[in-house]
Design an enzyme around this catalytic site. Sequence first.
Site, PDB file in Angstrom:
ATOM      1  N   ARG A 278      38.026  34.284  36.855  1.00 24.42           N
ATOM      2  CA  ARG A 278      39.302  34.757  36.293  1.00 24.42           C
ATOM      3  C   ARG A 278      40.348  33.670  36.545  1.00 24.42           C
ATOM      4  O   ARG A 278      40.836  33.528  37.655  1.00 24.42           O
ATOM      5  CB  ARG A 278      39.691  36.056  37.011  1.00 24.42           C
ATOM      6  CG  ARG A 278      40.818  36.836  36.364  1.00 24.42           C
ATOM      7  CD  ARG A 278      41.410  37.816  37.369  1.00 24.42           C
ATOM      8  NE  ARG A 278      42.311  37.158  38.277  1.00 24.42           N
ATOM      9  CZ  ARG A 278      42.558  37.549  39.544  1.00 24.42           C
ATOM     10  NH1 ARG A 278      41.965  38.607  40.047  1.00 24.42           N
ATOM     11  NH2 ARG A 278      43.391  36.881  40.305  1.00 24.42           N
ATOM     12  N   HIS A 282      45.355  38.688  38.059  1.00 24.11           N
ATOM     13  CA  HIS A 282      44.636  39.939  37.778  1.00 24.11           C
ATOM     14  C   HIS A 282      45.280  40.644  36.581  1.00 24.11           C
ATOM     15  O   HIS A 282      44.605  41.057  35.639  1.00 24.11           O
ATOM     16  CB  HIS A 282      44.663  40.839  39.009  1.00 24.11           C
ATOM     17  CG  HIS A 282      44.154  42.211  38.749  1.00 24.11           C
ATOM     18  ND1 HIS A 282      42.834  42.472  38.482  1.00 24.11           N
ATOM     19  CD2 HIS A 282      44.805  43.402  38.664  1.00 24.11           C
ATOM     20  CE1 HIS A 282      42.686  43.771  38.265  1.00 24.11           C
ATOM     21  NE2 HIS A 282      43.865  44.352  38.363  1.00 24.11           N
ATOM     22  N   TYR A 291      47.110  34.374  47.273  1.00 25.14           N
ATOM     23  CA  TYR A 291      45.864  34.659  47.989  1.00 25.14           C
ATOM     24  C   TYR A 291      44.686  33.748  47.640  1.00 25.14           C
ATOM     25  O   TYR A 291      43.612  33.887  48.181  1.00 25.14           O
ATOM     26  CB  TYR A 291      45.450  36.125  47.793  1.00 25.14           C
ATOM     27  CG  TYR A 291      45.293  36.561  46.343  1.00 25.14           C
ATOM     28  CD1 TYR A 291      44.148  36.266  45.623  1.00 25.14           C
ATOM     29  CD2 TYR A 291      46.317  37.260  45.689  1.00 25.14           C
ATOM     30  CE1 TYR A 291      44.007  36.662  44.305  1.00 25.14           C
ATOM     31  CE2 TYR A 291      46.184  37.656  44.375  1.00 25.14           C
ATOM     32  CZ  TYR A 291      45.025  37.358  43.680  1.00 25.14           C
ATOM     33  OH  TYR A 291      44.894  37.742  42.369  1.00 25.14           O
TER      34      TYR A 291
HETATM   35  C1  LIG Z   1      38.819  53.928  41.147  1.00 31.59           C
HETATM   36  C2  LIG Z   1      39.871  52.868  41.226  1.00 31.59           C
HETATM   37  N1  LIG Z   1      40.163  52.279  42.407  1.00 31.59           N
HETATM   38  C3  LIG Z   1      41.084  51.307  42.463  1.00 31.59           C
HETATM   39  C4  LIG Z   1      41.743  50.905  41.327  1.00 31.59           C
HETATM   40  C5  LIG Z   1      42.786  49.784  41.390  1.00 31.59           C
HETATM   41  N2  LIG Z   1      42.213  48.555  40.799  1.00 31.59           N
HETATM   42  C6  LIG Z   1      42.556  48.184  39.556  1.00 31.59           C
HETATM   43  S1  LIG Z   1      41.746  46.772  39.097  1.00 31.59           S
HETATM   44  C7  LIG Z   1      40.954  46.652  40.579  1.00 31.59           C
HETATM   45  C8  LIG Z   1      39.997  45.521  40.846  1.00 31.59           C
HETATM   46  C9  LIG Z   1      38.821  45.477  39.944  1.00 31.59           C
HETATM   47  O1  LIG Z   1      38.086  44.306  40.150  1.00 31.59           O
HETATM   48  P1  LIG Z   1      36.792  43.983  39.330  1.00 31.59           P
HETATM   49  O2  LIG Z   1      35.901  45.164  39.255  1.00 31.59           O
HETATM   50  O3  LIG Z   1      36.194  42.739  39.892  1.00 31.59           O
HETATM   51  O4  LIG Z   1      37.320  43.720  37.832  1.00 31.59           O
HETATM   52  P2  LIG Z   1      38.326  42.590  37.309  1.00 31.59           P
HETATM   53  O5  LIG Z   1      39.712  43.162  37.401  1.00 31.59           O
HETATM   54  O6  LIG Z   1      38.151  41.389  38.172  1.00 31.59           O
HETATM   55  O7  LIG Z   1      37.953  42.330  35.896  1.00 31.59           O
HETATM   56  C10 LIG Z   1      41.327  47.706  41.412  1.00 31.59           C
HETATM   57  C11 LIG Z   1      40.822  47.880  42.798  1.00 31.59           C
HETATM   58  C12 LIG Z   1      41.427  51.548  40.108  1.00 31.59           C
HETATM   59  N3  LIG Z   1      42.007  51.212  38.950  1.00 31.59           N
HETATM   60  N4  LIG Z   1      40.474  52.504  40.085  1.00 31.59           N
END
Ligand SMILES: Cc1ncc(C[n+]2csc(CCOP(=O)(O)OP(=O)(O)O)c2C)c(N)n1
Length: 392
Positions: A278, A282, A291
Site C-alpha cells: 500500500r 490507509h 508509523y
Molecule cells: C471488524 C472491524 N474491525 C476493525 C475495523 C477498523 N479497520 C478498518 S480498516 C482496518 C485494517 C484492515 O487492514 P487489511 O485487512 O490489511 O486491509 P487494507 O486496509 O490494508 O486493505 C481496520 C482494523 C473494521 N472496519 N472492522
Amino acid sequence: MGQRSASAPIAADFTGAGGPAEASGRAGGLVQLITPSGERVSHPEFDPWLQDITDDHLCSLFEDMSVIRRIDVEATALQRQGELALWPPLLGQEAAQIGSGRALREDDFVFSSYRENGVAYCRGVDLTDIVRVWRGNASSGWDPYSINMATPQIIIGAQTLHATGYAMGIQNDGADSAAVTYFGDGATSEGDVNEAMVFAASFQVPVVFFCTNNHWAISEPVRLQSHIQLADRAAGFGIPSLRVDGNDVLAVMAATRVALDRARRGGGPTFIEAVSYRMGPHTTADDPTRYRDANELEDWAAKDPISRVAALLDRKGLLTAELQQQVRDKADAVAREMRTGCTTMPDPQPLDVFKHVYSTPNSWLDRQQDHYARYLASFGDPAEAVSEEGAR
Ligand SMILES: Cc1ncc(C[n+]2csc(CCOP(=O)(O)OP(=O)(O)O)c2C)c(N)n1
Ligand SMILES: [Mg+2]
C-alpha cells in the site's frame, strides 16, 4: 470483462493441502512472470494460462492499470477539496486488482473490501457510483446485481462469509460460476475470514479467497499479524493456496484463472496471497509517516506495478508515444466523468435515510419516520429560517 479462462491443466504447485510447493521458477517463493525491470520470465505451469494474451491485450492491461491509478488520484483530490468525506487509496495495488478483475467472467460474483475500486472498474461500475458512499450521499453505492459485485464491505473480513454463502448457492444451483472475495492481510486475523474458510473447505464450494497482502493493516505491520506466510495459513483449513507477486499483472491473472478454473470444476476453494504494497495512506484520514519507514516505501516504489508493465511493453517496442497519449486521454476522460458525477450529484433529502432499510413495509420504522418528519416540520420552512437569520 467476461474473458474466459484459457483452457489449461490445473497447476500442480498449489501450496498447503496440495502438498509443499517448492516449484521451479518462483522468485523468493512468489510466482513471478514479469520482473521489476520488465523482463517476461517463462513459467511452465503458469504460461499455459496466458496463451490468449496478445500484445493488444498487454496494452489494454497497461491502460486499465493507468486508468484506475488516475481514478484514485482524482478521488484523493476530490477528498482534499472537500467533495468527499473519505477515500481509501489503492495506489500500488493496480496489478492485483486488474490482473484478477480481468480474469473474472461476467457471471462470477465479487465480494470486496473498500479498497477494490479497480475491481469495480473492471466490473463496469458507473463511475459516479464509485464515489457516492464516500460523499456521504447514499448508504450503498450501486445495485449489486447490475455488475455482479456486492457494494464494498467496511466490516473487516465480513465479505468472505457472504462470498462463501453465495458460493454454497452456486453449488446448490449446479452452476459453474464462482464467488471471489477480496480482503487484506489484516483481515486474515479476523474470525469472520477463518469461519468462512472452514465452511468453504467443509462444503468444497466454488469460492476464491483473494488476499491482497499490502503489508499494513492501518498502522499494524503484517509481520506482527503472522509469523508465517499468509498463504500458508490456508493449509490449516485444507485449502490449497498460491502466493504470487501481486505487483505482476500477468502472475496475478494466471493465478486467478487457475483458482477460478478449479472452482468451476468442483475443486473447491483456493486461497491466493497477492504480495503487494500500500503505497499511499490507509485512507485520506491517515498519515503513514507517523508509523512507517520512508525507505520501505522507496523499496516498493522500485517495484511499481505500472512501471513494470510499461517496461515490458518498451522491451517489446509497444510503448509508443501514441499509446501513452491514448492511455492518458482515456484516464483523463474517466477522471473527468467521475468528477462531474461527484460534484453534480443531487443531495439526499433527510427522510431518505429511511429508504432501503427493509425490503417490505415495517410499521416500527414507519413510526420513526413519521416522528422524524414532524420533528423536521417543527422548525418551519428551512428556507425561511435561513432568510430570517440573514435579515437579523
Ligand atoms: C471488524 C472491524 N474491525 C476493525 C475495523 C477498523 N479497520 C478498518 S480498516 C482496518 C485494517 C484492515 O487492514 P487489511 O485487512 O490489511 O486491509 P487494507 O486496509 O490494508 O486493505 C481496520 C482494523 C473494521 N472496519 N472492522
Ligand atoms: Mg493490509
